[in-house]
Design an enzyme around this catalytic site. Structure first.
Site, PDB file in Angstrom:
ATOM      1  N   ASN A  24     -45.238 -34.188  -2.711  1.00  0.00           N
ATOM      2  CA  ASN A  24     -45.403 -33.549  -4.021  1.00  0.00           C
ATOM      3  C   ASN A  24     -45.867 -34.624  -4.996  1.00  0.00           C
ATOM      4  O   ASN A  24     -45.070 -35.455  -5.425  1.00  0.00           O
ATOM      5  CB  ASN A  24     -44.057 -32.947  -4.448  1.00  0.00           C
ATOM      6  CG  ASN A  24     -44.098 -32.405  -5.864  1.00  0.00           C
ATOM      7  OD1 ASN A  24     -45.168 -32.262  -6.461  1.00  0.00           O
ATOM      8  ND2 ASN A  24     -42.932 -32.100  -6.423  1.00  0.00           N
ATOM      9  N   HIS A  40     -39.610 -25.522  -8.124  1.00  0.00           N
ATOM     10  CA  HIS A  40     -39.173 -26.926  -8.140  1.00  0.00           C
ATOM     11  C   HIS A  40     -38.206 -27.109  -9.312  1.00  0.00           C
ATOM     12  O   HIS A  40     -38.363 -26.474 -10.353  1.00  0.00           O
ATOM     13  CB  HIS A  40     -40.395 -27.844  -8.296  1.00  0.00           C
ATOM     14  CG  HIS A  40     -40.052 -29.287  -8.093  1.00  0.00           C
ATOM     15  ND1 HIS A  40     -39.480 -30.048  -9.076  1.00  0.00           N
ATOM     16  CD2 HIS A  40     -40.167 -30.089  -7.004  1.00  0.00           C
ATOM     17  CE1 HIS A  40     -39.265 -31.274  -8.608  1.00  0.00           C
ATOM     18  NE2 HIS A  40     -39.677 -31.320  -7.348  1.00  0.00           N
ATOM     19  N   GLU A  77     -33.243 -29.463  -2.562  1.00  0.00           N
ATOM     20  CA  GLU A  77     -33.450 -30.652  -3.380  1.00  0.00           C
ATOM     21  C   GLU A  77     -32.340 -30.762  -4.419  1.00  0.00           C
ATOM     22  O   GLU A  77     -32.432 -30.150  -5.496  1.00  0.00           O
ATOM     23  CB  GLU A  77     -34.801 -30.572  -4.095  1.00  0.00           C
ATOM     24  CG  GLU A  77     -35.987 -30.519  -3.163  1.00  0.00           C
ATOM     25  CD  GLU A  77     -37.240 -31.094  -3.806  1.00  0.00           C
ATOM     26  OE1 GLU A  77     -37.860 -31.931  -3.175  1.00  0.00           O
ATOM     27  OE2 GLU A  77     -37.560 -30.724  -4.948  1.00  0.00           O
ATOM     28  N   GLU A 118     -37.969 -29.261 -11.497  1.00  0.00           N
ATOM     29  CA  GLU A 118     -38.601 -29.619 -12.775  1.00  0.00           C
ATOM     30  C   GLU A 118     -39.142 -28.370 -13.465  1.00  0.00           C
ATOM     31  O   GLU A 118     -39.165 -28.279 -14.687  1.00  0.00           O
ATOM     32  CB  GLU A 118     -39.707 -30.663 -12.523  1.00  0.00           C
ATOM     33  CG  GLU A 118     -39.095 -32.038 -12.261  1.00  0.00           C
ATOM     34  CD  GLU A 118     -39.855 -32.901 -11.273  1.00  0.00           C
ATOM     35  OE1 GLU A 118     -41.057 -32.669 -11.056  1.00  0.00           O
ATOM     36  OE2 GLU A 118     -39.224 -33.820 -10.711  1.00  0.00           O
TER      37      GLU A 118
HETATM   38  C1  PEP Z   1     -39.636 -33.934  -5.520  1.00  0.00           C
HETATM   39  O1  PEP Z   1     -40.161 -33.997  -6.600  1.00  0.00           O
HETATM   40  O2  PEP Z   1     -39.741 -32.892  -4.861  1.00  0.00           O
HETATM   41  C2  PEP Z   1     -38.903 -35.088  -5.022  1.00  0.00           C
HETATM   42  C3  PEP Z   1     -38.111 -34.924  -4.012  1.00  0.00           C
HETATM   43  O3  PEP Z   1     -39.097 -36.276  -5.694  1.00  0.00           O
HETATM   44  P1  PEP Z   1     -38.579 -37.740  -5.229  1.00  0.00           P
HETATM   45  O4  PEP Z   1     -38.888 -37.878  -3.762  1.00  0.00           O
HETATM   46  O5  PEP Z   1     -39.355 -38.696  -6.066  1.00  0.00           O
HETATM   47  O6  PEP Z   1     -37.114 -37.788  -5.487  1.00  0.00           O
END
Ligand code: PEP
Length: 251
Positions: free
Chosen positions: A10, A96, A168, A98
């Protein structure tokens, strides 16, 4: 049943066009011949088309980081699933953290997007995950159950099998604080149980559940070795060839 691991990068809102193409070309060369794992990169939407063109004929698929659920019309600033498909996109990241936490995207919105992505024949990568305060309050499973039920409402069993879920934990994204392999496995197993409860064992065993949150080439192997972890969604470590390749090789 053996599920094929999916390692997806990503890129978020990073890189220029030139840097995106350089990364795509670098990955294409470095990952050539690796065919025991699925690989994808998700550039910013304006770079999906040139990156897909650069990766054409390779073993690396291309995904988008978001999409709108309507087919066409007066939706200024939005992009449809058909448009993404048109330019060679195969996956779409949905929900996600975010987008859920900065842009207020609800599971209801994720749900209509999931239906739109599936209807177009693309693969949704639906993200779920708890905040640190929710984990500390012992509500992780409850939070994920709500996101899961909301995001997949009305999705038929055959379509569900095609979906990818990315667990996540929000406290692990971009923080360098990775979940332990045991913490990841516990939640992944719980998600698989949720799928089994809403569908059946066959569907539950088919769905790929990725882990995401500070995955890098050093910690990937142990996490990916867990039986219910079917790949990784990678942010920071997907922006350079070597660490991303290291994660792919760990799979
Ligand atoms: C993401 O944005 O999906 C993610 C897992 O970011 P990072 O690997 O930087 O923690």
């Amino acid at each position: 049943m053996t599920r094929r691991l999916l390692i997806a990068g990503n890129w978020k809102m990073n890189l220029s066009l030139a840097a995106s193409l350089e990364l795509a070309e670098g990955l294409k060369k470095a990952a050539a011949g690796i065919n025991n794992v699925d690989i994808a990169v998700c550039p910013p939407s304006v770079y999906v088309q040139p990156v897909a063109a650069a990766l054409k004929g390779s073993n690396i698929g291309v995904g988008a980081q978001n999409v709108y659920f309507e087919k066409e019309g007066a939706f200024t600033g939005e992009i449809s699933v058909g448009m993404l498909k048109d330019v060679g996109c195969q996956y779409v990241i949905l929900g996600h953290s975010e987008r859920r936490h900065i842009l207020g995207e609800s599971s209801e919105i994720v749900n209509v997007k999931t239906h739109a992505v599936l209807a177009a024949g693309l693969i949704p990568i639906v993200c779920v995950g708890e905040l640190l305060k929710e984990r500390e309050a012992g509500t992780t499973e409850l939070v994920i159950r709500k996101q899961f039920d909301g995001s997949f409402s009305g999705v038929a069993a055959d379509d569900m099998k095609k979906c990818v879920i990315a667990y996540e934990p929000v406290w692990a994204i971009g923080t360098g604080k990775v979940a332990t392999p045991e913490q990841a496995e516990e939640v992944h197993a719980a998600i698989r149980k949720m799928i089994e409860k809403n569908y059946n064992k066959e569907v539950a065993e088919s769905v790929r559940i990725q882990y995401g949150g500070s995955v890098n080439d050093k910690n990937a192997k142990e996490i990916l070795a867990k039986p219910n972890v079917d790949g990784a969604l990678v942010g920071g470590a997907s922006l350079k060839v070597d660490p991303f390749l290291g994660i792919i090789k760990s799979a």
